[in-house]
Design a protein around this motif. Structure first.
Motif, PDB file in Angstrom:
ATOM      1  N   LYS A 143     -10.430  22.229  -3.119  1.00 22.42           N
ATOM      2  CA  LYS A 143     -10.134  22.164  -1.698  1.00 22.42           C
ATOM      3  C   LYS A 143      -9.491  23.485  -1.297  1.00 22.42           C
ATOM      4  O   LYS A 143      -8.441  23.868  -1.828  1.00 22.42           O
ATOM      5  CB  LYS A 143      -9.206  20.994  -1.400  1.00 22.42           C
ATOM      6  CG  LYS A 143      -9.862  19.641  -1.706  1.00 22.42           C
ATOM      7  CD  LYS A 143      -8.956  18.473  -1.365  1.00 22.42           C
ATOM      8  CE  LYS A 143      -9.665  17.155  -1.672  1.00 22.42           C
ATOM      9  NZ  LYS A 143      -8.805  15.975  -1.376  1.00 22.42           N
ATOM     10  N   GLU A 193     -14.377  22.641   1.241  1.00 25.42           N
ATOM     11  CA  GLU A 193     -14.382  22.053  -0.103  1.00 25.42           C
ATOM     12  C   GLU A 193     -15.692  22.331  -0.828  1.00 25.42           C
ATOM     13  O   GLU A 193     -16.767  22.325  -0.230  1.00 25.42           O
ATOM     14  CB  GLU A 193     -14.181  20.537   0.025  1.00 25.42           C
ATOM     15  CG  GLU A 193     -14.225  19.770  -1.276  1.00 25.42           C
ATOM     16  CD  GLU A 193     -14.097  18.267  -1.058  1.00 25.42           C
ATOM     17  OE1 GLU A 193     -13.039  17.823  -0.533  1.00 25.42           O
ATOM     18  OE2 GLU A 193     -15.066  17.529  -1.370  1.00 25.42           O
ATOM     19  N   LYS A 205      -4.483  19.610 -13.400  1.00 26.91           N
ATOM     20  CA  LYS A 205      -3.650  18.410 -13.252  1.00 26.91           C
ATOM     21  C   LYS A 205      -2.181  18.766 -13.106  1.00 26.91           C
ATOM     22  O   LYS A 205      -1.401  18.026 -12.504  1.00 26.91           O
ATOM     23  CB  LYS A 205      -3.858  17.478 -14.449  1.00 26.91           C
ATOM     24  CG  LYS A 205      -5.238  16.814 -14.462  1.00 26.91           C
ATOM     25  CD  LYS A 205      -5.407  15.901 -15.659  1.00 26.91           C
ATOM     26  CE  LYS A 205      -6.767  15.191 -15.610  1.00 26.91           C
ATOM     27  NZ  LYS A 205      -6.972  14.300 -16.793  1.00 26.91           N
ATOM     28  N   ASP A 233      -2.863  25.253  -7.405  1.00 22.63           N
ATOM     29  CA  ASP A 233      -2.485  24.913  -6.038  1.00 22.63           C
ATOM     30  C   ASP A 233      -1.837  26.114  -5.350  1.00 22.63           C
ATOM     31  O   ASP A 233      -0.828  26.661  -5.824  1.00 22.63           O
ATOM     32  CB  ASP A 233      -1.503  23.732  -6.031  1.00 22.63           C
ATOM     33  CG  ASP A 233      -2.120  22.453  -6.592  1.00 22.63           C
ATOM     34  OD1 ASP A 233      -3.316  22.479  -6.932  1.00 22.63           O
ATOM     35  OD2 ASP A 233      -1.396  21.437  -6.682  1.00 22.63           O
ATOM     36  N   SER A 289      -5.889  23.037  -3.600  1.00 23.56           N
ATOM     37  CA  SER A 289      -5.721  22.149  -4.750  1.00 23.56           C
ATOM     38  C   SER A 289      -7.031  22.041  -5.515  1.00 23.56           C
ATOM     39  O   SER A 289      -8.102  22.351  -4.983  1.00 23.56           O
ATOM     40  CB  SER A 289      -5.273  20.750  -4.305  1.00 23.56           C
ATOM     41  OG  SER A 289      -6.302  20.127  -3.538  1.00 23.56           O
ATOM     42  N   GLU A 303      -8.818  19.052  -7.847  1.00 23.72           N
ATOM     43  CA  GLU A 303      -8.746  17.664  -8.328  1.00 23.72           C
ATOM     44  C   GLU A 303      -9.827  17.430  -9.388  1.00 23.72           C
ATOM     45  O   GLU A 303     -10.971  17.815  -9.198  1.00 23.72           O
ATOM     46  CB  GLU A 303      -8.953  16.695  -7.161  1.00 23.72           C
ATOM     47  CG  GLU A 303      -8.982  15.235  -7.562  1.00 23.72           C
ATOM     48  CD  GLU A 303      -9.358  14.321  -6.413  1.00 23.72           C
ATOM     49  OE1 GLU A 303      -9.738  13.171  -6.673  1.00 23.72           O
ATOM     50  OE2 GLU A 303      -9.289  14.775  -5.252  1.00 23.72           O
ATOM     51  N   SER A 321     -12.186  14.862 -11.417  1.00 26.49           N
ATOM     52  CA  SER A 321     -12.766  13.543 -11.211  1.00 26.49           C
ATOM     53  C   SER A 321     -14.022  13.414 -12.054  1.00 26.49           C
ATOM     54  O   SER A 321     -14.268  14.229 -12.961  1.00 26.49           O
ATOM     55  CB  SER A 321     -13.083  13.341  -9.718  1.00 26.49           C
ATOM     56  OG  SER A 321     -13.517  12.029  -9.466  1.00 26.49           O
TER      57      SER A 321
END
Length: 251
Positions: free
Chosen positions: A74, A79, A101, A106, A243, A245, A247
């Motif tokens: 992001k 994104e 993580k 960030d 950030s 993430e 997944s």
């Protein structure tokens, strides 16, 4: 006369000895120069891995599979999503996932780049984490490749610096010399694949590719489309990775 003949004989022997010494010195110099040339050539190739092209696959061009690890970036301009390839670069992916993580990416910014060719994101300083290259025939520096990058060619520092590969457009002259390029880079098929899919061929074998953009390419392209200082390649505009993430991909 006898003394003269003796002197001549002595002189001849002396000259022969000098010639022999000079010849031996020349051989020694040639050997040293050859050794230095070899060592320089060897050093110039360090950090670049020769890959067995007969085993090459282009897995990243097929897109992610159901259940595959992904990273969702992001940014301040949108994104994009990256498929991760733990099976081919296990240590690099593990470190990247752990760092993501922990929030290590960030707020980092696009630091360096070349207009439309590549960009580099990360902290201003390396964090000192060194990792061995994980370069193989399954992952390439095609457009959308995410790689580990460092100033040290013998290690990678995926924690603080990420290389985002965009594309280098082959010139008409280069396309006309496709045969020469194929010889230099290991085959016409890989050249054609770069032409068809984009990427930076020069990066192949130098940096560990561990991910590939599969969604949000229009956002990803903005990273290397900002203005960069021509002298030092530093970014003149600001793009921030807000950030990352981790997944899994779902079909």
């Amino acid at each position: 006369m006898a003394i003269l003949k003796q002197d001549r004989g002595t002189i001849v022997k002396f000259l022969l000895k000098v010639i022999l010494i000079m010849a031996l010195c020349s051989i020694a110099v040639i050997f040293v120069l050859s050794y230095i040339s070899f060592e320089n050539a060897k050093r110039s190739s360090e950090g670049s891995v020769v890959m067995a092209l007969e085993d090459a696959t282009y897995t990243q061009l097929d897109g992610p599979k159901d259940g595959q690890e992904i990273a969702i970036f992001k940014t301040s301009v949108g994104e994009f999503r990256v498929a991760l390839y733990r099976e081919f670069a296990p240590n690099t992916v593990e470190y990247f996932v752990s760092s993501a993580k922990e929030g290590k990416y960030d707020g980092v910014k696009i630091l360096l780049g070349n207009n439309g060719v590549y960009s580099v994101a990360g902290t201003e300083e390396y964090d000192g984490t060194a990792m061995e290259h994980e370069i193989n025939e399954n992952l390439w520096t095609f457009k959308g490749a995410v790689c580990a990058i460092t100033d040290d060619p013998t290690s990678t520092d995926v924690g603080s610096r990420l290389l985002f590969v965009d594309s280098y457009e082959f010139t008409d002259t280069e396309l006309e010399q496709l045969g020469t390029l194929a010889t230099n880079y290991g085959g016409e098929e890989i050249i054609r694949t770069y032409i068809d899919n984009g990427g930076v061929l020069n990066f192949a074998g130098q940096y560990t590719t561990f991910g590939q953009v599969y969604d949000g390419m229009e956002v990803y392209e903005k990273l290397s489309a900002i203005r960069f200082n021509a002298e030092n390649a530093t970014a003149e505009e600001e793009i921030t990775i807000e950030s990352v993430e981790i997944s899994t991909y779902k079909e």
